[in-house]
Design a protein around this motif. Sequence first.
Motif, PDB file in Angstrom:
ATOM      1  N   THR A  54       6.504  -2.756  -3.419  1.00  0.00           N
ATOM      2  CA  THR A  54       5.265  -3.061  -4.138  1.00  0.00           C
ATOM      3  C   THR A  54       4.575  -1.781  -4.582  1.00  0.00           C
ATOM      4  OG1 THR A  54       4.996  -5.031  -2.779  1.00  0.00           O
ATOM      5  CG2 THR A  54       3.049  -4.257  -3.971  1.00  0.00           C
ATOM      6  N   PRO A  55       4.230  -1.662  -5.860  1.00  0.00           N
ATOM      7  CA  PRO A  55       3.521  -0.470  -6.330  1.00  0.00           C
ATOM      8  C   PRO A  55       2.162  -0.335  -5.649  1.00  0.00           C
ATOM      9  CG  PRO A  55       4.367  -1.728  -8.182  1.00  0.00           C
ATOM     10  CD  PRO A  55       4.535  -2.582  -6.961  1.00  0.00           C
ATOM     11  N   ALA A  56       1.796   0.886  -5.371  1.00  0.00           N
ATOM     12  CA  ALA A  56       0.513   1.158  -4.713  1.00  0.00           C
ATOM     13  C   ALA A  56      -0.652   0.803  -5.628  1.00  0.00           C
ATOM     14  CB  ALA A  56       0.427   2.630  -4.339  1.00  0.00           C
ATOM     15  N   ASP A  57      -1.755   0.415  -5.010  1.00  0.00           N
ATOM     16  CA  ASP A  57      -3.014   0.226  -5.728  1.00  0.00           C
ATOM     17  C   ASP A  57      -3.637   1.609  -5.858  1.00  0.00           C
ATOM     18  OD1 ASP A  57      -5.597  -0.228  -6.595  1.00  0.00           O
ATOM     19  OD2 ASP A  57      -5.956  -1.901  -5.219  1.00  0.00           O
ATOM     20  N   LEU A  58      -3.506   2.202  -7.010  1.00  0.00           N
ATOM     21  CA  LEU A  58      -3.968   3.573  -7.228  1.00  0.00           C
ATOM     22  C   LEU A  58      -5.482   3.698  -7.249  1.00  0.00           C
ATOM     23  CD1 LEU A  58      -1.392   4.671  -9.958  1.00  0.00           C
ATOM     24  CD2 LEU A  58      -1.246   4.927  -7.474  1.00  0.00           C
ATOM     25  N   THR A  59      -6.182   2.579  -7.325  1.00  0.00           N
ATOM     26  CA  THR A  59      -7.647   2.622  -7.336  1.00  0.00           C
ATOM     27  C   THR A  59      -8.218   2.848  -5.940  1.00  0.00           C
ATOM     28  OG1 THR A  59      -7.978   0.245  -7.021  1.00  0.00           O
ATOM     29  CG2 THR A  59      -7.699   1.020  -9.302  1.00  0.00           C
TER      30      THR A  59
END
Length: 132
Positions: A54-59
């Motif tokens: 799962t791609p990281a939540d960059l926020t």
Amino acid sequence: MKFRAIGVILLPICLAAAAQAQEAGMTEYMNACATCHGEGGAGDGPLAEFLTVTPADLTQISAQNDGAFPLLKVIQTIDGRAGTRGHGGPMPVWGARFKEDLSGEIGAYASEIVTRGRILALAEYVESLQAQ
């Protein structure tokens, strides 16, 4: 008096340069990151559901680091050459990809400089995505 005049001249130039850097970072992000991390950086890009990691939540990078944005760590994650791997695995190593695109055109040294600039602009754009 001379310094004030220089400041008046340089301020618009600096502001224009900052705006160009922000735009360059956004362009890099949209081209290299948004398909997985989403346009807003929340990890909800159109390819996210097809990835094994799962791609990281960059926020949330700053929130996960006591409110401070770890610029160097983000640069190293994007670059991939410092041993830091995004998501613990299959994120592309953008430093190598960016440099590869340019090496034949402008040479190894110049492509290294341009690549570092692109990665810095990208990391600074990711910093601008942090949730308030």
